[in-house]
Design a protein around this motif. Structure first.
Motif, PDB file in Angstrom:
ATOM      1  N   PRO A 183       0.692  11.337   2.234  1.00  0.00           N
ATOM      2  CA  PRO A 183       0.906  12.390   3.227  1.00  0.00           C
ATOM      3  C   PRO A 183       1.425  11.763   4.520  1.00  0.00           C
ATOM      4  O   PRO A 183       1.278  10.556   4.728  1.00  0.00           O
ATOM      5  N   ALA A 184       2.014  12.579   5.377  1.00  0.00           N
ATOM      6  CA  ALA A 184       2.402  12.121   6.714  1.00  0.00           C
ATOM      7  C   ALA A 184       1.175  12.174   7.618  1.00  0.00           C
ATOM      8  O   ALA A 184       0.255  12.959   7.387  1.00  0.00           O
ATOM      9  N   GLY A 185       1.147  11.328   8.644  1.00  0.00           N
ATOM     10  CA  GLY A 185       0.107  11.432   9.664  1.00  0.00           C
ATOM     11  C   GLY A 185      -1.085  10.513   9.489  1.00  0.00           C
ATOM     12  O   GLY A 185      -2.044  10.582  10.255  1.00  0.00           O
ATOM     13  N   LEU A 186      -1.049   9.653   8.494  1.00  0.00           N
ATOM     14  CA  LEU A 186      -2.156   8.714   8.278  1.00  0.00           C
ATOM     15  C   LEU A 186      -1.864   7.424   9.049  1.00  0.00           C
ATOM     16  O   LEU A 186      -0.803   6.831   8.888  1.00  0.00           O
ATOM     17  N   THR A 187      -2.807   6.979   9.851  1.00  0.00           N
ATOM     18  CA  THR A 187      -2.649   5.715  10.571  1.00  0.00           C
ATOM     19  C   THR A 187      -2.642   4.586   9.545  1.00  0.00           C
ATOM     20  O   THR A 187      -3.502   4.547   8.670  1.00  0.00           O
ATOM     21  N   LEU A 188      -1.670   3.709   9.638  1.00  0.00           N
ATOM     22  CA  LEU A 188      -1.596   2.611   8.665  1.00  0.00           C
ATOM     23  C   LEU A 188      -0.927   1.399   9.300  1.00  0.00           C
ATOM     24  O   LEU A 188       0.059   1.531  10.034  1.00  0.00           O
ATOM     25  N   SER A 189      -1.482   0.227   9.016  1.00  0.00           N
ATOM     26  CA  SER A 189      -0.920  -1.008   9.571  1.00  0.00           C
ATOM     27  C   SER A 189      -1.067  -2.128   8.551  1.00  0.00           C
ATOM     28  O   SER A 189      -1.851  -2.031   7.609  1.00  0.00           O
ATOM     29  N   SER A 190      -0.339  -3.212   8.755  1.00  0.00           N
ATOM     30  CA  SER A 190      -0.452  -4.384   7.894  1.00  0.00           C
ATOM     31  C   SER A 190      -1.886  -4.905   7.869  1.00  0.00           C
ATOM     32  O   SER A 190      -2.372  -5.360   6.829  1.00  0.00           O
ATOM     33  N   GLU A 191      -2.577  -4.838   8.997  1.00  0.00           N
ATOM     34  CA  GLU A 191      -3.936  -5.391   9.091  1.00  0.00           C
ATOM     35  C   GLU A 191      -4.855  -4.762   8.043  1.00  0.00           C
ATOM     36  O   GLU A 191      -5.678  -5.446   7.427  1.00  0.00           O
ATOM     37  N   ILE A 192      -4.748  -3.454   7.885  1.00  0.00           N
ATOM     38  CA  ILE A 192      -5.616  -2.753   6.927  1.00  0.00           C
ATOM     39  C   ILE A 192      -5.389  -3.303   5.518  1.00  0.00           C
ATOM     40  O   ILE A 192      -6.327  -3.482   4.745  1.00  0.00           O
ATOM     41  N   ILE A 193      -4.160  -3.581   5.191  1.00  0.00           N
ATOM     42  CA  ILE A 193      -3.837  -4.106   3.858  1.00  0.00           C
ATOM     43  C   ILE A 193      -4.208  -5.588   3.768  1.00  0.00           C
ATOM     44  O   ILE A 193      -4.782  -6.041   2.773  1.00  0.00           O
ATOM     45  N   ASP A 194      -3.897  -6.335   4.810  1.00  0.00           N
ATOM     46  CA  ASP A 194      -4.158  -7.773   4.786  1.00  0.00           C
ATOM     47  C   ASP A 194      -5.643  -8.090   4.584  1.00  0.00           C
ATOM     48  O   ASP A 194      -5.982  -9.113   3.969  1.00  0.00           O
ATOM     49  N   ALA A 195      -6.509  -7.227   5.095  1.00  0.00           N
ATOM     50  CA  ALA A 195      -7.953  -7.468   4.934  1.00  0.00           C
ATOM     51  C   ALA A 195      -8.332  -7.493   3.451  1.00  0.00           C
ATOM     52  O   ALA A 195      -9.128  -8.319   3.008  1.00  0.00           O
ATOM     53  N   GLU A 196      -7.718  -6.617   2.673  1.00  0.00           N
ATOM     54  CA  GLU A 196      -8.014  -6.597   1.234  1.00  0.00           C
ATOM     55  C   GLU A 196      -7.313  -7.749   0.522  1.00  0.00           C
ATOM     56  O   GLU A 196      -7.840  -8.312  -0.436  1.00  0.00           O
ATOM     57  N   LEU A 197      -6.137  -8.113   0.996  1.00  0.00           N
ATOM     58  CA  LEU A 197      -5.443  -9.264   0.397  1.00  0.00           C
ATOM     59  C   LEU A 197      -6.261 -10.539   0.623  1.00  0.00           C
ATOM     60  O   LEU A 197      -6.315 -11.421  -0.245  1.00  0.00           O
ATOM     61  N   ALA A 198      -6.911 -10.638   1.781  1.00  0.00           N
ATOM     62  CA  ALA A 198      -7.750 -11.810   2.068  1.00  0.00           C
ATOM     63  C   ALA A 198      -8.970 -11.823   1.143  1.00  0.00           C
ATOM     64  O   ALA A 198      -9.352 -12.868   0.613  1.00  0.00           O
ATOM     65  N   ARG A 199      -9.574 -10.659   0.920  1.00  0.00           N
ATOM     66  CA  ARG A 199     -10.705 -10.565  -0.021  1.00  0.00           C
ATOM     67  C   ARG A 199     -10.272 -11.073  -1.396  1.00  0.00           C
ATOM     68  O   ARG A 199     -11.018 -11.789  -2.058  1.00  0.00           O
ATOM     69  N   ARG A 200      -9.099 -10.645  -1.821  1.00  0.00           N
ATOM     70  CA  ARG A 200      -8.579 -11.071  -3.124  1.00  0.00           C
ATOM     71  C   ARG A 200      -8.479 -12.587  -3.224  1.00  0.00           C
ATOM     72  O   ARG A 200      -8.724 -13.166  -4.280  1.00  0.00           O
ATOM     73  N   VAL A 243      -8.264  12.781  -6.093  1.00  0.00           N
ATOM     74  CA  VAL A 243      -8.777  13.504  -4.932  1.00  0.00           C
ATOM     75  C   VAL A 243      -7.630  14.253  -4.265  1.00  0.00           C
ATOM     76  O   VAL A 243      -7.716  15.431  -3.952  1.00  0.00           O
ATOM     77  N   TYR A 244      -6.558  13.539  -4.094  1.00  0.00           N
ATOM     78  CA  TYR A 244      -5.407  14.064  -3.415  1.00  0.00           C
ATOM     79  C   TYR A 244      -4.864  15.292  -4.139  1.00  0.00           C
ATOM     80  O   TYR A 244      -4.486  16.296  -3.540  1.00  0.00           O
ATOM     81  N   PHE A 245      -4.853  15.210  -5.430  1.00  0.00           N
ATOM     82  CA  PHE A 245      -4.378  16.310  -6.238  1.00  0.00           C
ATOM     83  C   PHE A 245      -5.278  17.517  -6.012  1.00  0.00           C
ATOM     84  O   PHE A 245      -4.805  18.631  -5.814  1.00  0.00           O
ATOM     85  N   MET A 246      -6.587  17.272  -6.038  1.00  0.00           N
ATOM     86  CA  MET A 246      -7.521  18.367  -5.838  1.00  0.00           C
ATOM     87  C   MET A 246      -7.386  18.940  -4.436  1.00  0.00           C
ATOM     88  O   MET A 246      -7.579  20.120  -4.216  1.00  0.00           O
ATOM     89  N   LEU A 247      -7.056  18.071  -3.512  1.00  0.00           N
ATOM     90  CA  LEU A 247      -6.916  18.512  -2.130  1.00  0.00           C
ATOM     91  C   LEU A 247      -5.578  19.182  -1.888  1.00  0.00           C
ATOM     92  O   LEU A 247      -5.147  19.346  -0.774  1.00  0.00           O
ATOM     93  N   LYS A 248      -4.916  19.512  -2.984  1.00  0.00           N
ATOM     94  CA  LYS A 248      -3.761  20.385  -2.910  1.00  0.00           C
ATOM     95  C   LYS A 248      -2.516  19.717  -2.351  1.00  0.00           C
ATOM     96  O   LYS A 248      -1.735  20.337  -1.645  1.00  0.00           O
ATOM     97  N   ASN A 249      -2.349  18.426  -2.664  1.00  0.00           N
ATOM     98  CA  ASN A 249      -1.098  17.783  -2.288  1.00  0.00           C
ATOM     99  C   ASN A 249      -0.674  18.034  -0.856  1.00  0.00           C
ATOM    100  O   ASN A 249       0.454  18.411  -0.592  1.00  0.00           O
ATOM    101  N   GLN A 250      -1.583  17.820   0.072  1.00  0.00           N
ATOM    102  CA  GLN A 250      -1.255  17.964   1.489  1.00  0.00           C
ATOM    103  C   GLN A 250      -0.027  17.134   1.819  1.00  0.00           C
ATOM    104  O   GLN A 250       0.046  15.970   1.480  1.00  0.00           O
ATOM    105  N   THR A 251       0.904  17.712   2.532  1.00  0.00           N
ATOM    106  CA  THR A 251       2.014  16.902   3.020  1.00  0.00           C
ATOM    107  C   THR A 251       1.702  16.357   4.406  1.00  0.00           C
ATOM    108  O   THR A 251       2.247  15.355   4.816  1.00  0.00           O
ATOM    109  N   VAL A 252       0.869  17.084   5.144  1.00  0.00           N
ATOM    110  CA  VAL A 252       0.453  16.593   6.457  1.00  0.00           C
ATOM    111  C   VAL A 252      -0.984  16.139   6.350  1.00  0.00           C
ATOM    112  O   VAL A 252      -1.818  16.839   5.788  1.00  0.00           O
ATOM    113  N   PHE A 253      -1.275  14.974   6.858  1.00  0.00           N
ATOM    114  CA  PHE A 253      -2.624  14.464   6.769  1.00  0.00           C
ATOM    115  C   PHE A 253      -3.464  15.046   7.894  1.00  0.00           C
ATOM    116  O   PHE A 253      -3.162  14.876   9.065  1.00  0.00           O
TER     117      PHE A 253
END
Lengths: 276, 276, 276, 276
Positions: free
Chosen positions: D26-43, D254-264
């Protein structure tokens, strides 16, 4: 949309019929109701099958995709009549409002807004598996043409566990056919039956494990190149009626590897699987 | 696999029945055979329809997905019997080996390895469209609940071209119902009929153009974010029986935008389409 | 999920790069950036291409799926850098709030809730087609290995219509390369250019028609057995950059008919297409 | 094609980068490299991770789908550079021709016709999971917005089995983070480490079991109406990196059940999941 062996099923437990359409079979495969009915009969013989299983002898009527006993490559349509449908129509029925634990009853009502539990349980019924067994039978038959054999058996019911390790892999499925629990370990089958009777009196249910196996598969099914092409990924995800589901999924995988033949040519298939 | 409104069709022109399964309808929509039969009757009234159209009055039997006149959210199964199937079975038939130009006859035999042209033409028959018209009727009915109207009409047959520009967009589909050529320009319809009769005597065929339109659609169908989400991409690609196909595709698009409702609630749908 | 030649594209017009992943190529096909860059250069030479087209010379960096100049069967990943990205980052930008007619600007904002029109036009930009042209180039190259040639040309711009009927089908695409309007009729090309200049001064736009053709295709693409297997159904629905899209779609169809080869073997392919 | 959260990955173990495109956020979700990198570091911190894990600190560069720190609804493109790619290019490499047991090496060569085992192991490498972990991180982040938590832990390695039953379900994933075997039972973790060291000296490998769990899920995920809508069917089939895969699959469900929101809109989502 290019997928081979897509299928949709429809029909309710007490509706006029169960229906299935299987799209993507090759042309030239011998196919008849008898081949399918044999598997439908096996399905009806399991222990714990409802009383209804005894009264209905399922018959798969082929409504499309087969001409003069041979597939044409057009979608295969199968209808399995619900023999007690007429009787059911006659009965006056009160709304059914007490959801059973471990069933979809409540979830169905919440999600689909029913006023009665019946629409949920009519579709979530064990009866629905007849349509998938019918399609599994067709896929088993297709696989058998080039030497692939599919089998399955019960490994555990509740805490009762069969000793399958001591039975050769090749013999398990055949041994399982000798009792109505479909367990290759006949001593375990007796204990399982006793355990089921006990739990039924306590008005409770038991879980269990089944194993499904395929013999004679060509090497190279699936692929490492993308996550959803791995064979494990493609086989996973559908545990109910596992051996018929395995037949469908393997038929799809084998078929895909065999290059989506539009004409069925067993020799070519055998050659492709052996010398690939 | 999460797609809404997936469908498969099956059945041959002279087989026992045509079948269709539509998976993904919401629960709670009023639906009956009558709604579908009305569109099947329209299909049978077109000019140039085979003699067979006159003798068979198609009826869509609903075999699954509807209980007490209302959809349950389970797959909708429809069967349309082929009334002359019995007669057909009785006839001794010689192999049909002369492929007709402009038909799939030859390509089907080459691709599927048939010894007879029949398996190809039995499935590639105009009769097959009855199954899709039935599903289109259901989708038109779904769309109508929140004010979307679907229509279509003939624009040209061979070199005869209707003057549709001078007829308001809203009136074209209704005017087209007034003649069996389904052309909103009645003068053009007469010329088209003459042209068809002429070409039939020359044992040839004509091409043509149709337009299909939808009124009352909510804004925002489709999306620019990925090539296969564009509305144009999703509507394209299936020109035969264009207005019923349009109904199916628009129902899918509208439905998707309306957030895959599992419970049918016209008010909510209207609200969603209007105020989104 | 078994589909051959699935692809996703990503990237914004002024973001760091455009990306594309194409999953399902066979192993063993010679492939290099040069093959793709040649088509990217063709894309940049069209009349009416923005000024930006002139300053950027696109280069497709292959990030996956090719080792030592040959495809491995793993997904092909392509990145096309946006050369003015850095410059863009430096600029202070005011929110862009006046939607342009005929663009997705307004619809994007309504549907995705943006506060600025930019996120919509950054993705709906003509720049995005570079990713699809890159994939189309790969598919054209694959098709060329067994003699299939893909071409396209402009037939009309606004009311100016080329006389293509008088030019042999085989010559049209090559003639179209001789002018920046990609119109095989050079007189029409001049008139089209004049018409475009005129409409630009009026700050308006024109529609147009293009035709895309494929030569040397094997017979039997598509099938009559199910509505979504028809070749017409599979080719329809994506008119922008029609010849590259045609290349992708035909590659998919040819490839499917050629039995989903995992190893690329031109001789086998030629044999399959010729003697099938 | 309407599926939400489709994704393709690409890239080889020693190629320039791993790539992933996720379509359908969906549009409107805050997202940054840091959020992803934290999981890459766990890996990268797991026991038994190759030496390479220590030298590379993975960074997810976002190349599309995010503007000013917020998703736009356009496809998300992620690139994770392979830091030792340059070094690798410099090395002269002899063909690698001894297939390792338990790896795809041999099957890959047979199926794709490689002359060297490298193309198979470059793609079937554990390194490839980094791309899926990156996408799983995005999905975990999306799910977290409305209170869904995803976790996973090791249950057994070879014959060493953790006593997870005595640890509350809610605490297992957090306890598992305290050792590099990711086992919530610290005593078992020590035994597992010893067992792994022993088997490595014998140049053999061990199997194992992991469990992945999701908390705070809305009721009604999946459906009984068709076999491939069942939640179990949708979650099954991909056991490697199970908790990130679970995150992706649950986000999809979940997303499907939540009706495919286009705006977050977290509030709307929470409301939808709670009061549905």
């Amino acid at each position: 949309m290019e997928n081979r062996l897509r299928y949709l099923t429809a029909g309710e437990s007490h509706g006029p019929a169960l229906l299935a359409i299987l799209e993507g079979l090759p042309a030239g495969l011998t196919l008849s109701s008898e081949i399918i009915d044999a598997e439908l009969a096996r399905r009806q013989k399991g222990y714990g099958a409802g009383r209804r299983m005894k009264i209905e002898k399922d018959h798969a009527q082929i409504l499309g995709g087969v001409m003069e006993g041979v597939t044409t490559g057009a979608p295969l349509a199968i209808s399995i009549a619900n023999l007690d449908h007429e009787k059911w129509l006659a009965k006056p029925v009160a709304a059914f409002t007490t959801p059973r634990p471990g069933h979809v009853d409540l979830a169905g009502v919440v999600k689909y807004g029913y006023n009665d539990l019946r629409p949920a349980l009519e579709r979530a019924s064990a009866r629905e598996t007849a349509a998938r067994v019918a399609l599994g039978a067709v896929c088993k038959h297709l696989l058998a043409q080039f030497g692939v054999q599919i089998g399955g058996y019960v490994v555990s019911i509740g805490e009762v566990r069969a000793d399958v390790a001591s039975i050769p892999l090749e013999e398990r499925a055949a041994l399982a056919e000798q009792n109505d629990l479909r367990c290759p370990d006949s001593a375990a089958a007796i204990a399982m039956r006793a355990r089921i009777q006990q739990i039924m009196q306590a008005r409770d249910t038991l879980g269990g494990e089944i194993e499904a196996i395929g013999f004679g598969l060509p090497p190279g099914l699936g692929s490492h190149v993308h996550w959803d092409r791995r064979l494990e990924a493609r086989l996973g995800g559908n545990k109910f009626k596992a051996n018929t589901i395995l037949a469908i999924k393997l038929a799809r995988a084998v078929y895909f590897m065999l290059k989506n033949q539009t004409v069925f040519d067993p020799e070519q298939l055998v050659r492709a699987t052996t010398h690939k």
